[in-house]
Design a protein around this motif. Structure first.
Motif, mmCIF file in Angstrom:
data_model
loop_
_atom_site.group_PDB
_atom_site.id
_atom_site.type_symbol
_atom_site.label_atom_id
_atom_site.label_comp_id
_atom_site.label_asym_id
_atom_site.label_seq_id
_atom_site.Cartn_x
_atom_site.Cartn_y
_atom_site.Cartn_z
ATOM 1 N N GLN A 169 0.832 -1.213 0.000
ATOM 2 C CA GLN A 169 0.000 0.000 0.000
ATOM 3 C C GLN A 169 0.864 1.261 0.000
ATOM 4 O OE1 GLN A 169 -3.042 0.065 -0.685
ATOM 5 N NE2 GLN A 169 -3.681 -2.042 -0.300
ATOM 6 N N ARG A 170 1.959 1.219 0.716
ATOM 7 C CA ARG A 170 2.844 2.394 0.751
ATOM 8 C C ARG A 170 3.522 2.588 -0.606
ATOM 9 N NH1 ARG A 170 6.297 2.791 6.259
ATOM 10 N NH2 ARG A 170 7.090 4.605 5.109
ATOM 11 N N TRP A 171 3.855 1.484 -1.244
ATOM 12 C CA TRP A 171 4.439 1.558 -2.601
ATOM 13 C C TRP A 171 3.422 2.213 -3.547
ATOM 14 C CZ3 TRP A 171 2.635 -1.083 -7.033
ATOM 15 C CH2 TRP A 171 3.493 -1.079 -8.144
ATOM 16 N N LYS A 172 2.199 1.726 -3.462
ATOM 17 C CA LYS A 172 1.169 2.234 -4.376
ATOM 18 C C LYS A 172 0.912 3.736 -4.152
ATOM 19 C CE LYS A 172 -3.522 1.497 -6.001
ATOM 20 N NZ LYS A 172 -4.785 0.787 -5.912
ATOM 21 N N ALA A 173 0.932 4.125 -2.897
ATOM 22 C CA ALA A 173 0.606 5.516 -2.560
ATOM 23 C C ALA A 173 1.795 6.463 -2.734
ATOM 24 C CB ALA A 173 0.101 5.584 -1.123
ATOM 25 N N GLY A 174 2.975 5.927 -3.039
ATOM 26 C CA GLY A 174 4.145 6.809 -3.142
ATOM 27 C C GLY A 174 4.548 7.325 -1.780
ATOM 28 N N ALA A 193 9.148 -1.572 -10.262
ATOM 29 C CA ALA A 193 8.745 -2.986 -10.349
ATOM 30 C C ALA A 193 9.753 -3.873 -9.630
ATOM 31 C CB ALA A 193 8.603 -3.403 -11.814
ATOM 32 N N CYS A 194 11.029 -3.560 -9.790
ATOM 33 C CA CYS A 194 12.062 -4.334 -9.100
ATOM 34 C C CYS A 194 11.902 -4.155 -7.590
ATOM 35 C CB CYS A 194 13.434 -3.880 -9.577
ATOM 36 S SG CYS A 194 14.789 -4.786 -8.844
ATOM 37 N N PHE A 195 11.677 -2.930 -7.175
ATOM 38 C CA PHE A 195 11.541 -2.612 -5.744
ATOM 39 C C PHE A 195 10.368 -3.380 -5.122
ATOM 40 C CE2 PHE A 195 9.915 0.013 -2.256
ATOM 41 C CZ PHE A 195 11.073 0.279 -1.534
ATOM 42 N N LEU A 196 9.249 -3.443 -5.833
ATOM 43 C CA LEU A 196 8.083 -4.122 -5.255
ATOM 44 C C LEU A 196 8.292 -5.635 -5.177
ATOM 45 C CD1 LEU A 196 5.110 -3.780 -4.218
ATOM 46 C CD2 LEU A 196 4.390 -4.484 -6.509
ATOM 47 N N THR A 197 9.064 -6.182 -6.126
ATOM 48 C CA THR A 197 9.169 -7.645 -6.191
ATOM 49 C C THR A 197 10.493 -8.128 -5.603
ATOM 50 O OG1 THR A 197 9.937 -7.455 -8.494
ATOM 51 C CG2 THR A 197 7.574 -7.765 -8.148
ATOM 52 N N ARG A 198 11.426 -8.469 -6.466
ATOM 53 C CA ARG A 198 12.637 -9.157 -6.009
ATOM 54 C C ARG A 198 13.696 -8.239 -5.416
ATOM 55 N NH1 ARG A 198 16.594 -8.298 -9.839
ATOM 56 N NH2 ARG A 198 15.779 -7.267 -11.680
ATOM 57 N N GLY A 248 12.191 22.672 6.046
ATOM 58 C CA GLY A 248 10.824 22.709 6.568
ATOM 59 C C GLY A 248 10.113 21.365 6.520
ATOM 60 N N VAL A 249 10.859 20.287 6.772
ATOM 61 C CA VAL A 249 10.236 18.959 6.726
ATOM 62 C C VAL A 249 10.762 18.098 7.880
ATOM 63 C CG1 VAL A 249 11.998 17.986 5.158
ATOM 64 C CG2 VAL A 249 9.683 17.011 5.153
ATOM 65 N N ARG A 250 9.920 17.202 8.353
ATOM 66 C CA ARG A 250 10.371 16.237 9.359
ATOM 67 C C ARG A 250 10.223 14.838 8.775
ATOM 68 N NH1 ARG A 250 6.605 16.475 13.519
ATOM 69 N NH2 ARG A 250 5.401 17.896 12.206
ATOM 70 N N ILE A 251 11.170 13.968 9.097
ATOM 71 C CA ILE A 251 11.092 12.598 8.589
ATOM 72 C C ILE A 251 10.537 11.748 9.715
ATOM 73 C CG2 ILE A 251 12.395 10.673 7.558
ATOM 74 C CD1 ILE A 251 12.353 13.297 5.891
ATOM 75 N N GLU A 252 9.291 11.388 9.606
ATOM 76 C CA GLU A 252 8.712 10.556 10.666
ATOM 77 C C GLU A 252 7.458 9.823 10.190
ATOM 78 O OE1 GLU A 252 8.021 13.689 13.591
ATOM 79 O OE2 GLU A 252 5.888 13.559 13.161
ATOM 80 N N GLY A 253 7.161 8.768 10.899
ATOM 81 C CA GLY A 253 5.931 8.029 10.626
ATOM 82 C C GLY A 253 6.032 7.151 9.388
ATOM 83 N N ASP A 254 4.880 6.626 9.040
ATOM 84 C CA ASP A 254 4.832 5.653 7.947
ATOM 85 C C ASP A 254 3.871 6.095 6.851
ATOM 86 O OD1 ASP A 254 2.391 5.329 9.104
ATOM 87 O OD2 ASP A 254 2.935 3.496 10.148
ATOM 88 N N GLY A 255 3.661 7.381 6.763
ATOM 89 C CA GLY A 255 2.772 7.899 5.728
ATOM 90 C C GLY A 255 1.308 7.650 6.046
ATOM 91 N N GLY A 256 1.037 7.180 7.263
ATOM 92 C CA GLY A 256 -0.353 6.903 7.640
ATOM 93 C C GLY A 256 -0.850 5.577 7.102
ATOM 94 N N LEU A 257 0.053 4.831 6.466
ATOM 95 C CA LEU A 257 -0.387 3.560 5.863
ATOM 96 C C LEU A 257 0.263 2.360 6.512
ATOM 97 C CD1 LEU A 257 -0.309 4.633 2.124
ATOM 98 C CD2 LEU A 257 -2.324 4.027 3.437
ATOM 99 N N GLY A 258 1.053 2.598 7.505
ATOM 100 C CA GLY A 258 1.766 1.490 8.114
ATOM 101 C C GLY A 258 1.161 1.042 9.436
ATOM 102 N N GLY A 259 -0.004 1.550 9.731
ATOM 103 C CA GLY A 259 -0.670 1.121 10.954
ATOM 104 C C GLY A 259 -0.327 1.992 12.155
ATOM 105 N N ASN A 260 0.462 3.055 11.953
ATOM 106 C CA ASN A 260 0.851 3.897 13.083
ATOM 107 C C ASN A 260 0.155 5.250 13.079
ATOM 108 O OD1 ASN A 260 2.561 1.879 13.851
ATOM 109 N ND2 ASN A 260 4.316 2.734 12.764
ATOM 110 N N GLY A 261 -1.053 5.271 12.670
ATOM 111 C CA GLY A 261 -1.814 6.517 12.734
ATOM 112 C C GLY A 261 -1.699 7.371 11.494
ATOM 113 N N LYS A 262 -2.227 8.614 11.612
ATOM 114 C CA LYS A 262 -2.313 9.487 10.436
ATOM 115 C C LYS A 262 -0.979 10.130 10.081
ATOM 116 C CE LYS A 262 -5.434 12.578 10.198
ATOM 117 N NZ LYS A 262 -6.335 13.587 10.796
ATOM 118 N N TYR A 287 7.584 13.756 5.928
ATOM 119 C CA TYR A 287 7.789 12.761 4.874
ATOM 120 C C TYR A 287 8.145 11.474 5.616
ATOM 121 C CZ TYR A 287 9.783 10.224 0.963
ATOM 122 O OH TYR A 287 10.048 9.244 0.026
ATOM 123 N N PRO A 288 7.609 10.303 5.164
ATOM 124 C CA PRO A 288 7.799 9.093 5.979
ATOM 125 C C PRO A 288 9.244 8.601 6.091
ATOM 126 C CG PRO A 288 6.553 8.622 3.952
ATOM 127 C CD PRO A 288 6.743 10.097 4.008
#
Ligand code: FAD
Length: 561
Positions: free
Chosen positions: A369-374, A403-408, A500-514, A520-521
């Motif tokens: 899901q994170r791959w799909k959502a960028g 495609a390589c990243f998602l698979t092998r 002006g950016v913080r690197i944190e979280g999982d984009g809201g798609l990794g189960g750790n909230g919004k 940026y994740p």
């Protein structure tokens, strides 16, 4: 001689130039000619297509309709809404059709549909004429010359193609134009067939191409638009830069180039048939033959079209199983992680072959899901996925990277999941090319050097040190120092503050909230670790060496291997 009343059924050939099927219709004696397109519910309801691809189709229909009307003011493209299997028999009768003509289509569903429609035509006393025109060579003829087997390399395609004969030169455009035949006319629009009474015409009952909202889609986001007129103009523009076209070498074109992109972007036109592949081929070939130091296949522009023909012929040989692993004797079976939408802990998808590592299926689903959502946390991958969703097109090497990243090369998720997303978003989605290329990238068919893996960091850096492409598509990082643009998690706080950016979280798609504003994740895994895990697993899978038609794959007992 009896007048031929032709129903010309446009499908994958939305053009007037270089169309062998259209020429066959025009060659009939004293033809009157009704060009139709029908929205087949098989595609409308089953399609995963985004609004972008539908817009491209509507553009092609509108352009074609205008071109037809220019040639014959009483005619247009008649757009209908019904399954051809039920619609065409009604039209045969209502319009007293004598001939049904269409371009041959070797996709699995299309073959079955066309067989059914031809049977119905025979029953109605209508003669069916078909011609191939979607590829350089007739894919079925290539397969026949290749012993009935799929073409799995360019060398095989070329050997079989050469036995079929030279690639036909394009038909003379002027000669083929319908206005070249003074007898040609369209049926009177309303007198013989009552669209209002049957309810099968579009919402306005006038057979005109519809607009996107009428098909139930939100406005398209892509800047890339369709139509034969545009395609021919693009081809002229590409060939006007003789050096570019003659010396084109695919591996040297940048996946990070945008506005303009580094390759032709003609693939959606090939998909909808708004550009003839043979016209493209011969116009390039003509240039190449006069040019010193021109490139050669497979890297050259003509070589790109050979790849397309290779996948079409492979699909023509294998049929429906080509787009999947199951029951596909040419697709290597790899026990990918099994992402599924299960609750955490209720199911564990393990790689049964290596048995060395476990990835919870929910985890694999989250990566997917994170791959799909960028939102993977790898800016190069995220930029490409966001461009794909927004524009419906990304460069070939960008497709390689994601495609390589998602698979092998990262997630170890099944290639069919990725192919589904491409099917949803690509303007140029072509079942043969999409499945074939995903098999190539996942090393399940066509290509087997699984140890050659793309880094989501170094590959982007190679093409675009400053990260212009990433800044364009991942605006959260637009002000980040180039030093960190591909690895923002390594940036010191001062650099992040400045950007002006913080690197944190999982984009809201990794189960750790919004996902928080201004963030940026974090990267969803350690790439080097995952690369090793994937390589080990691929090695084991190659040693076991089973294919999609293996009984253990078909009956699900592969887990016991
Ligand atoms: P150019 O480089 O300008 O090539 C000219 C033409 O050659 C293209 O328009 C296209 O018709 C054909 N072509 C080029 N490369 C390929 C190739 N590898 N396979 C087949 N045809 C090719 N292409 C599709 O048309 N439809 C798809 O659904 C599709 N899915 C893909 C999925 C993956 C995972 C990958 C790696 C590639 C896929 N491709 C697909 C192939 C390729 O990426 C696109 O055809 C190409 O990027 C289109 O851009 P272009 O028109 O600028 O290509």
């Amino acid at each position: 001689m009896k007048e031929a009343r032709v129903l010309y059924w446009f499908r994958t050939d939305l053009r007037l130039h270089d169309s062998p099927a259209l020429q066959a219709a025009l060659d009939l004696s004293r033809p009157s000619y009704t060009p139709i397109f029908t929205f087949d519910p098989h595609y409308v309801y089953h399609s995963k297509g985004s609004g972008n691809r539908w817009q491209f189709l509507l553009d092609c229909q509108n352009d074609l309709s205008e071109s037809i009307t220019k040639l014959n003011p009483r005619s247009q493209l008649f757009v209908l809404r019904e399954a051809p299997q039920t619609l065409l028999p009604k039209l045969f009768k209502a319009w007293r059709i004598t001939h049904l003509v269409f371009e041959r289509d070797t996709d699995a569903y299309a073959r079955a549909r066309d067989r059914a429609v031809s049977d119905l035509a025979r029953t109605a006393g209508v003669e069916t004429l078909t011609r191939y025109g979607r590829t350089l060579w007739d894919s079925d003829a290539v397969v026949a010359q290749h012993g009935g087997k799929p073409t799995m390399s360019i060398a095989q395609l070329q050997a079989a193609g050469n036995k079929v004969g030279p690639i036909p030169t394009p038909l003379d455009f002027e000669q083929e134009r319908p206005d070249a035949d003074p007898d040609l006319n369209a049926p009177v629009r309303e007198s013989e067939f009552q669209p209002y009474k049957t309810g099968i015409a579009g919402p306005h009952g006038d057979f005109r191409p519809e607009v996107l909202e009428e098909l139930g889609f939100p406005p398209a986001t892509t800047p890339h638009r369709g139509g034969e007129t545009r395609a021919l103009r693009m081809l002229d523009h590409i060939l006007a830069d003789e050096e570019y076209a003659a010396k084109f070498q695919k591996p040297k074109t940048s996946p990070a180039a945008f506005e303009p992109q580094s390759t032709t972007l003609l693939s959606p036109h090939h998909h909808f048939g708004s550009l003839s592949p043979r016209l493209f081929y011969w116009r390039v070939q003509d240039l190449v033959s006069r040019f010193k130091g021109a490139s050669t296949p497979p890297e050259s522009l003509t070589g790109q079209l050979l790849f397309r023909d290779m996948y079409f012929a492979a699909q023509a040989a294998i049929g429906a199983p080509f787009t999947q692993t199951h029951n596909n004797p040419h697709c290597r079976f790899i026990p990918w992680h099994l992402p599924s939408k299960v609750e955490a802990g209720t199911e564990t998808g393990t790689n049964a072959i290596s048995g060395e590592y476990h990835v919870d299926s929910l985890q694999a689903e989250r990566w997917f899901q994170r791959w799909k959502a960028g939102l993977t946390g790898f800016p190069w991958i995220d930029a490409l996925m966001r461009q794909l969703k927004h524009d419906g097109w990304i460069h070939h090497l960008g497709r390689h990277a994601v495609a390589c990243f998602l698979t092998r090369g990262g997630c170890y998720v099944h290639w069919e999941r990725g192919a589904d997303v491409f099917e949803e978003w690509l303007l140029d989605h072509e079942p043969a090319c999409n499945a074939g290329n995903w098999q190539w990238l996942s090393c399940t068919a066509f290509f087997s050097q699984y140890f050659r893996c793309y880094s989501p960091i170094a590959f982007g850096q190679k093409w675009d040190k400053e990260g212009r492409f990433v800044r364009r598509w991942v605006p959260e990082l637009k002000d980040l120092d180039a030093k960190y643009i591909y690895e923002p998690w390594k940036a010191p706080l001062s650099a992040l503050d400045k950007a002006g950016v913080r690197i944190e979280g999982d984009g809201g798609l990794g189960g750790n909230g919004k996902r928080e504003e201004g963030t940026y994740p974090e990267p969803m895994f350690d790439f080097n670790e995952r690369r090793k895990v994937c390589l080990d697993a691929m090695k084991t899978a190659y040693q076991v060496g089973i294919y999609g038609d293996d009984e253990r794959v078909k009956n699900g007992t592969w887990r016991e291997l």
